[in-house]
Design a protein around this motif. Structure first.
Motif, PDB file in Angstrom:
ATOM      1  N   LEU A 107      -2.062 106.555  53.044  1.00 54.17           N
ATOM      2  CA  LEU A 107      -1.742 105.439  52.168  1.00 54.17           C
ATOM      3  C   LEU A 107      -1.097 105.884  50.858  1.00 54.17           C
ATOM      4  O   LEU A 107      -0.667 105.052  50.081  1.00 54.17           O
ATOM      5  CB  LEU A 107      -3.001 104.622  51.868  1.00 54.17           C
ATOM      6  N   SER A 108      -1.045 107.151  50.550  1.00 62.74           N
ATOM      7  CA  SER A 108      -0.394 107.660  49.347  1.00 62.74           C
ATOM      8  C   SER A 108       0.963 108.241  49.723  1.00 62.74           C
ATOM      9  O   SER A 108       1.248 108.509  50.886  1.00 62.74           O
ATOM     10  CB  SER A 108      -1.270 108.719  48.673  1.00 62.74           C
ATOM     11  N   CYS A 109       1.819 108.427  48.698  1.00 65.07           N
ATOM     12  CA  CYS A 109       3.154 108.925  48.973  1.00 65.07           C
ATOM     13  C   CYS A 109       3.091 110.377  49.430  1.00 65.07           C
ATOM     14  O   CYS A 109       2.187 111.122  49.035  1.00 65.07           O
ATOM     15  CB  CYS A 109       4.036 108.791  47.739  1.00 65.07           C
ATOM     16  N   CYS A 111       2.455 106.461  44.314  1.00 63.16           N
ATOM     17  CA  CYS A 111       2.651 105.038  44.594  1.00 63.16           C
ATOM     18  C   CYS A 111       2.020 104.163  43.515  1.00 63.16           C
ATOM     19  O   CYS A 111       2.282 102.959  43.466  1.00 63.16           O
ATOM     20  CB  CYS A 111       2.085 104.679  45.963  1.00 63.16           C
ATOM     21  N   CYS A 133       6.580 101.703  46.458  1.00 62.98           N
ATOM     22  CA  CYS A 133       6.348 102.298  47.779  1.00 62.98           C
ATOM     23  C   CYS A 133       6.344 101.211  48.851  1.00 62.98           C
ATOM     24  O   CYS A 133       6.292 100.015  48.548  1.00 62.98           O
ATOM     25  CB  CYS A 133       5.013 103.048  47.801  1.00 62.98           C
ATOM     26  N   SER A 134       6.412 101.645  50.068  1.00 59.63           N
ATOM     27  CA  SER A 134       6.315 100.704  51.183  1.00 59.63           C
ATOM     28  C   SER A 134       4.926 100.084  51.200  1.00 59.63           C
ATOM     29  O   SER A 134       3.994 100.562  50.538  1.00 59.63           O
ATOM     30  CB  SER A 134       6.610 101.421  52.498  1.00 59.63           C
ATOM     31  N   SER A 135       4.746  99.012  51.946  1.00 64.13           N
ATOM     32  CA  SER A 135       3.493  98.267  51.953  1.00 64.13           C
ATOM     33  C   SER A 135       2.339  99.137  52.461  1.00 64.13           C
ATOM     34  O   SER A 135       2.550 100.091  53.221  1.00 64.13           O
ATOM     35  CB  SER A 135       3.631  97.030  52.835  1.00 64.13           C
ATOM     36  N   PRO A 136       1.131  98.845  52.023  1.00 63.47           N
ATOM     37  CA  PRO A 136      -0.031  99.631  52.485  1.00 63.47           C
ATOM     38  C   PRO A 136      -0.208  99.619  53.997  1.00 63.47           C
ATOM     39  O   PRO A 136      -0.854 100.520  54.550  1.00 63.47           O
ATOM     40  CB  PRO A 136      -1.211  98.953  51.785  1.00 63.47           C
ATOM     41  N   SER A 141       2.102 100.116  56.147  1.00 66.59           N
ATOM     42  CA  SER A 141       3.025 101.062  56.790  1.00 66.59           C
ATOM     43  C   SER A 141       2.387 102.432  56.921  1.00 66.59           C
ATOM     44  O   SER A 141       1.557 102.833  56.108  1.00 66.59           O
ATOM     45  CB  SER A 141       4.315 101.164  55.976  1.00 66.59           C
ATOM     46  N   ARG A 142       2.747 103.154  57.963  1.00 65.81           N
ATOM     47  CA  ARG A 142       2.214 104.490  58.237  1.00 65.81           C
ATOM     48  C   ARG A 142       3.368 105.440  58.551  1.00 65.81           C
ATOM     49  O   ARG A 142       4.071 105.232  59.540  1.00 65.81           O
ATOM     50  CB  ARG A 142       1.255 104.452  59.434  1.00 65.81           C
ATOM     51  N   ARG A 185       3.022 105.926  54.171  1.00 63.32           N
ATOM     52  CA  ARG A 185       3.575 105.169  53.043  1.00 63.32           C
ATOM     53  C   ARG A 185       4.651 106.016  52.365  1.00 63.32           C
ATOM     54  O   ARG A 185       4.432 107.180  52.067  1.00 63.32           O
ATOM     55  CB  ARG A 185       2.470 104.828  52.061  1.00 63.32           C
TER      56      ARG A 185
END
Length: 855
Positions: free
Chosen positions: A59-61, A103, A110-113, A115-116, A118
């Motif tokens: 979930l983090s960049c 993020c 960043c992309s939405s939480p 997404s996998r 992020r």
């Protein structure tokens, strides 16, 4: 799971088991035999562990993108030379640190939480650096390199950062997913990188307000998804390619303030989705496309300040969605079509400054539109201000300048609360109605160059929303109303060329916004006023009756760029504090009573590129520090803030009076402040030699040292003044020869060396061959050359030698002509005497015998 994470997991699990007293000295008990509650606690522990150490990482960049952003921040700090290191230049990036998730950083999207994994999708990096001075702090474009590794970027906003250097096309080619790219208001140079045309997902491209040159190529057609294209305020050249018509999804096209030429491409009418078309301030020619009306979605059409000719197409009246029509300052002709006022949706109509005229037969008009802006500048309007304008109840901008309007200022116009009223260059007369200044909407009032008279209304200060007040070139008299200091939004005040008088002046708040002040060409007296705000940038008090010396508190104006005090009676010496302002660009003290010498501290004026100290009583030698004025070595390549454009009205000032090309005339403040570098020290009592350092001022257009007591030789370094057009050294005591280096001055048009003690040959070659006006060399008894039809001794010697050789050659042929017959006679005589013709000689007898035998 790496080794460190496994070790951490082992420590936590061991501590938990110990706390629950489940450890055994023999072996780990079978978890299946543990109580249900205990197993539940352990399962919860494992869940949270895997969440924080695995899911949280997803979930983090990514680390690579995080490191790239940190490297970008470090690059900004390393490539910026801050004048004050204690000021946090990039405070908006304080959240960018290695211990937090990128993020969650400011300016990072960043992309939405869900997404996998992020990824970093957007960077809002506009206005990164604080403006700690009047000029923006430039940033090195090389600092952007780390960002090019973030290939997931879809949005990048770098606007208003003043990045310098060329745009890295190779770097941006990595950002193939880019949808929105904003590079507005920087200092990017070079041409548009061809790699930009390969960003096929791009929907917004804004590169306005940069230093870009070159052409917009046909490859622009590859940007098929583009919705917005803004290239304003650059130096793009060439024709607008026909392929621009292939951008079928384009909704906004803005290319104003460039150098595009040629006709408007016919393919422009293919852009059926277009809503905004802005092509102002270019060099487009030919006519407006007749089928432009097919752009049925167009709401904004701006073609002002070009070279378009022909007429306004009648088909434009079919454009029902059109709200703004700007066609002013072109070459459009014929009568102004009245059907324009029947377009109900029209809000802005700016058609002045063309060759069109108002049809005098149209005495009344009932517009069907309700206009907010109207420009009929230079349209041949005569008589009084048209009363039909009073029907436009929502009018906010009115420009009727450069016509032949007469009569007084209409009371109905004063009561309409119009925001901007521009009636300059007409024949209006009478006094100004006090009702005009009761308006709380009035922001621009330009009434220059009319015949208005009387005193200025005392209630001027009630119109406290005025930003530009221009009343120059009238017959206003009396004092300046004190209430004017109540106009807290006032930026420009031009009261020049009137008959205003007095020796006391309104005292403005030191923190007021007023920056541009022109009191020149009036009848003011007393000491130089300094009751102006600290923000003052231009101060013109020339052509008055000011006397006394320089007031000390002139140093309070730390932003001052233009100081013009010429044609007064200012006395005393030039004070050292005058040179403590590094922002000063123009200093004109011409025709005063100044004495003393030029302080060596003049070199501190690093921005100065116009210096006029002519016609004073200055003495001593010209300091070598004059050659260290950096502003005259290289003048600014771009327009400075002195030539700003407020509400489409260029700032007006009286001309800067200089001795230009042997005549006293004016250089308009705009744009000469940015183009010209001038140095005029003429009409003083300077003595000694001319410093060779003046040859360093390679950007000056005019150098005038005439009417002094200068001696010695003309420095050969003057050959480095590559941009000089006027060089006047007349009426001095200069001696020696004219330097050969002057032939390098390719821009030279005026060279006056008269009334000196010069000698020798005038150099030939280059522009020196055109300097053939005899008066430029008059009263120099030792000069010679083809420019003054005076042969030099070294030119006469070869001529005499040639004549001697010619005489010798002629003499030899004369000798040959005389000697040949004389020699022949002499030879015959010798032969005869020697008996050659005697018949008794042996050879004669032999000759006779041979003759007889033949017979």
């Amino acid at each position: 799971m790496n080794i460190s994470e496994f070790q951490m997991f082992h420590r936590i699990s061991s501590s938990l088991l110990s706390h629950l007293k489940l450890a055994s000295t023999a072996s780990m008990p079978d978890l299946c035999l543990l109580p249900v509650r205990t197993r539940l606690i352990i399962n919860i522990f494992f869940f949270f562990f895997f969440f924080f150490f695995f899911v949280a990482r997803i979930l983090s960049c990514p680390d690579q993108q995080k490191q790239a952003l940190l490297l970008f921040k470090a690059s900004l700090l390393s490539t910026t030379n801050s004048p004050n290191a204690s000021i946090p230049l990039f405070s908006s990036l304080d959240s960018w640190n290695s211990t937090s998730d990128c993020c969650k950083w400011d300016r990072v999207v960043c992309s939405s939480p869900d997404s996998r994994p992020r990824m970093v999708r957007g960077l809002n990096l506009y206005s990164l650096a604080l403006r700690i001075t009047d000029d923006p702090l430039p940033l090195d474009a090389k600092a952007l390199v780390p960002l090019f590794t973030i290939r997931s970027l879809m949005l990048l906003d770098l606007s208003s950062n003043f990045f310098e250097g060329q745009i890295s096309g190779a770097g941006f080619s990595n950002l193939s997913k880019m949808v929105s790219l904003n590079l507005m208001q920087n200092k990017f140079s070079g041409s548009i990188p061809p790699q930009f045309y390969r960003l096929r997902y791009l929907q917004l491209l804004d590169m306005s307000s940069n230093l870009l040159g070159g052409a917009l190529t046909a490859d622009v057609k590859l940007l098929g998804n583009l919705r917005v294209l803004r290239l304003d305020s650059n130096s793009l050249t060439g024709k607008l390619p026909d392929e621009i018509g292939d951008l079928k999804m384009l909704q906004k096209l803005s290319i104003r303030s460039n150098k595009f030429v040629g006709e408007i491409p016919a393919s422009i009418v293919n852009l059926k989705s277009l809503e905004v078309l802005d092509m102002r301030d270019n060099q487009f020619t030919m006519g407006i496309p007749s089928d432009i009306w097919t752009l049925s979605n167009l709401t904004y059409l701006a073609l002002s300040n070009n070279k378009l000719n022909g007429t306004i197409p009648t088909s434009i009246q079919k454009m029902e969605k059109l709200k703004t029509l700007e066609l002013q300052n072109n070459l459009l002709g014929q009568y102004i079509p009245t059907w324009l006022f029947d377009m109900k949706g029209l809000v802005d109509l700016l058609i002045g400054g063309n060759l069109m005229t108002w049809n005098s037969s149209v005495t009344s008009l009932e517009p069907k539109c309700m206009l907010s802006r109207l420009s009929l500048k230079s349209c041949g309007l005569v008589g009084e201000v048209p009363e039909w304008i009073s029907l436009q109840k929502g009018l906010n901008f009115l420009d009727l300048s450069e016509n032949k309007l007469e009569g007084s200022f209409p009371l109905w116009l004063a009561e309409m609360n119009v925001g901007s009223i521009i009636l300059s260059d007409n024949k209006l007369s009478g006094s100004l109605p006090p009702r005009l200044f009761e308006s709380l909407s009035l922001s621009v009032l330009a009434l220059s160059r009319n015949n208005f008279s009387g005193e200025l209304p005392e209630n001027m200060g009630d119109a406290n929303s005025i930003m530009l007040l221009m009343l120059s070139g009238n017959n206003f008299s009396g004092r300046i109303p004190k209430s004017i200091t109540k106009i807290y939004r006032l930026l420009l005040l031009d009261l020049s060329a009137n008959r205003l008088s007095g020796d006391t002046f309104p005292v403005f708040d030191p923190d007021a916004f007023l920056s541009y002040i022109d009191y020149s060409s009036n009848e003011f007296s007393g000491e130089i006023p300094t009751t102006f705000p600290q923000q003052t940038r231009i101060l013109s008090l020339s052509n008055n009756r000011f006397s006394g010396s320089f007031p000390k508190n002139l140093t309070n104006f730390t932003f001052l760029k233009h100081l013009d005090l010429h044609n007064n009676n200012i006395s005393g010496e030039l004070p050292d504090f005058l040179y403590e302002n590094p922002t000063l660009q123009v200093l004109s003290l011409r025709n005063n009573s100044l004495a003393g010498s030029i302080p060596k501290g003049i070199s501190k004026l690093s921005s100065l590129h116009i210096l006029d100290l002519s016609s004073n009583n200055l003495v001593g030698e010209i300091p070598t520090e004059v050659g260290e004025l950096k502003g005259m070595v290289e003048t600014p390549s771009t327009a400075s803030s002195l030539s700003e454009n407020f509400f489409n009205i260029f700032i007006e000032f009286n001309d800067l009076i200089v001795n230009w090309k042997k005549s006293t005339l004016g250089l308009a403040t705009r744009p000469s402040l940015d183009i010209y570098a001038l140095l005029d020290l003429s009409g003083n009592h300077f003595s000694g030699e001319i410093p060779a350092s003046i040859g360093n001022l390679k950007d000056i257009k005019l150098l005038n040292l005439a009417y002094n007591n200068l001696s010695g030789h003309i420095p050969s370094s003057f050959g480095n003044l590559e941009n000089v057009e006027t060089l006047d050294l007349s009426h001095n005591k200069l001696s020696g020869s004219i330097p050969e280096s002057l032939i390098k001055l390719q821009q030279l048009t005026i060279l006056d060396l008269s009334n000196n003690e010069l000698s020798g040959k005038i150099p030939v070659g280059g522009q020196m061959d055109t300097m053939n006006t005899p008066s430029y060399y008059a009263n120099n008894s030792g000069l010679c050359g083809i420019q003054i039809q005076q042969p030099c001794p070294e030119d006469e010697q070869p001529t005499k030698q040639a004549e001697e050789e010619e005489k010798q050659e002629v003499f030899s042929w004369i000798g040959a002509g005389i000697g040949f017959p004389a020699g022949f006679v002499f030879a015959v005589l010798i032969v005869y005497i020697s008996g050659y013709f005697n018949p008794r000689t042996p050879h004669r007898r032999i000759f006779r015998r041979s003759t007889r035998r033949r017979q």
